[in-house]
Design an enzyme around this catalytic site. Structure first.
Site, PDB file in Angstrom:
ATOM      1  N   LEU A 135      47.263  32.323  37.942  1.00 18.59           N
ATOM      2  CA  LEU A 135      48.032  33.015  38.723  1.00 18.59           C
ATOM      3  C   LEU A 135      47.199  34.484  39.182  1.00 18.59           C
ATOM      4  CD1 LEU A 135      51.693  32.345  37.488  1.00 18.59           C
ATOM      5  CD2 LEU A 135      50.670  31.825  39.645  1.00 18.59           C
TER       6      LEU A 135
ATOM      7  N   GLU B 279      57.029  26.566  31.361  1.00 17.96           N
ATOM      8  CA  GLU B 279      58.121  26.555  32.371  1.00 17.96           C
ATOM      9  C   GLU B 279      57.531  27.809  33.401  1.00 17.96           C
ATOM     10  OE1 GLU B 279      62.828  26.748  32.683  1.00 17.96           O
ATOM     11  OE2 GLU B 279      61.999  28.558  31.663  1.00 17.96           O
TER      12      GLU B 279
ATOM     13  N   ALA C 237      69.358  37.622  39.733  1.00 17.28           N
ATOM     14  CA  ALA C 237      69.398  37.020  38.359  1.00 17.28           C
ATOM     15  C   ALA C 237      69.243  37.950  37.193  1.00 17.28           C
ATOM     16  CB  ALA C 237      68.171  36.131  38.287  1.00 17.28           C
TER      17      ALA C 237
ATOM     18  N   GLU D 149      73.059  39.232  36.949  1.00 21.36           N
ATOM     19  CA  GLU D 149      73.681  38.312  36.187  1.00 21.36           C
ATOM     20  C   GLU D 149      73.537  38.200  34.784  1.00 21.36           C
ATOM     21  OE1 GLU D 149      74.621  33.599  36.563  1.00 21.36           O
ATOM     22  OE2 GLU D 149      72.702  34.464  36.322  1.00 21.36           O
ATOM     23  N   HIS D 150      72.387  38.072  34.485  1.00 20.78           N
ATOM     24  CA  HIS D 150      71.977  38.136  33.197  1.00 20.78           C
ATOM     25  C   HIS D 150      72.730  39.227  32.218  1.00 20.78           C
ATOM     26  CE1 HIS D 150      69.879  37.217  29.185  1.00 20.78           C
ATOM     27  NE2 HIS D 150      69.575  38.560  29.270  1.00 20.78           N
TER      28      HIS D 150
END
Length: 235
Positions: free
Chosen positions: A46, A164, A176, A179-180
């Site tokens: 990446l 992953e 996200a 939310e965590h």
């Protein structure tokens, strides 16, 4: 008191037990190290793409790359929850999120582009894909999840390692993360009113992603895809 012979037998047993513990520790460390190296391999891929876009193109789809390696305690806890046999073979076959890499990008189309560029490389094998962008979760969560396999070359040879990879927009990454934190604060027992607000916020983030990409494409004279026209990913 123990006789001299009994004490000698006990000392020998203790030495054997300690040797077995050290051997298991060393094997476990080497096993976990493979996942770190696999994670490093994906990060390198990446990073190369990111630098190449910076140098050769007028736009870089990769905003940020982060990573995490599960602790041994987390792996053991997952084995217990899932009823998985505590062996290296079982872990290799059934636990695929020990090494994780997260990529954030500006636009939804970037997520698919990054996925395609990464998985087109000949030494990357796609094991499983969950496209939560094309099919969001009930709470509104959107992200592209992929389990990929890369070879790690050690002195003992090549070892395939599962990593992953999660790819999502900045807006959905922010959602996200919030939310965590909320689930952690309430020990996963979140009040319904907050859950409703979270779902509504996810919908707002999705609408923002769509509007910002439309604006970006119009500024650059690119065609604007119809809503939902990016996926799902086919494997």
């Amino acid at each position: 008191m123990l006789t001299a012979r009994a004490q000698q037998s006990l000392d020998t047993l203790d030495a054997q037990a300690l040797a077995e513990i050290r051997t298991l520790r060393d094997e476990t460390e080497r096993f976990m190290l493979r996942y770190k190296f696999g994670m490093d391999e994906v990060i390198t891929k990446l990073s190369i793409l990111r630098e190449e876009f910076n140098q050769a193109h007028d736009y870089n789809p990769i905003e940020h790359v982060s990573s995490r390696l599960k602790s041994l305690d987390s792996v053991i806890a997952k084995l217990q929850r899932k009823g998985i046999e505590p062996s290296f073979e079982s872990i290799t076959e059934r636990v695929t999120d020990i090494a994780g890499v997260r990529v954030t990008c500006s636009f939804v189309s970037d997520a698919y582009r990054i996925f395609e560029l990464l998985t087109a490389q000949p030494d990357v094998t796609v094991l499983r894909v969950k496209d939560y962008i094309a099919s969001p979760k009930a709470n509104g969560y959107q992200s592209l999840h992929a389990i990929i396999e890369v070879p790690v070359f050690l002195s003992t040879g090549a070892h395939p390692v599962a990593v992953e990879v999660q790819i999502r927009t900045i807006a959905m990454d922010f959602w996200a993360s919030l939310e965590h934190k909320i689930y952690y604060k309430y020990d996963r027992q979140v009040p319904d009113s907050l859950l409703d607000q979270l779902t509504d916020a996810a919908r707002t983030a999705s609408e923002l992603d769509e509007r910002m990409e439309t604006l970006h494409r119009r500024v650059h004279g690119e065609p604007v895809p119809r809503h939902g026209g990016h996926g799902p990913v086919a494997v």
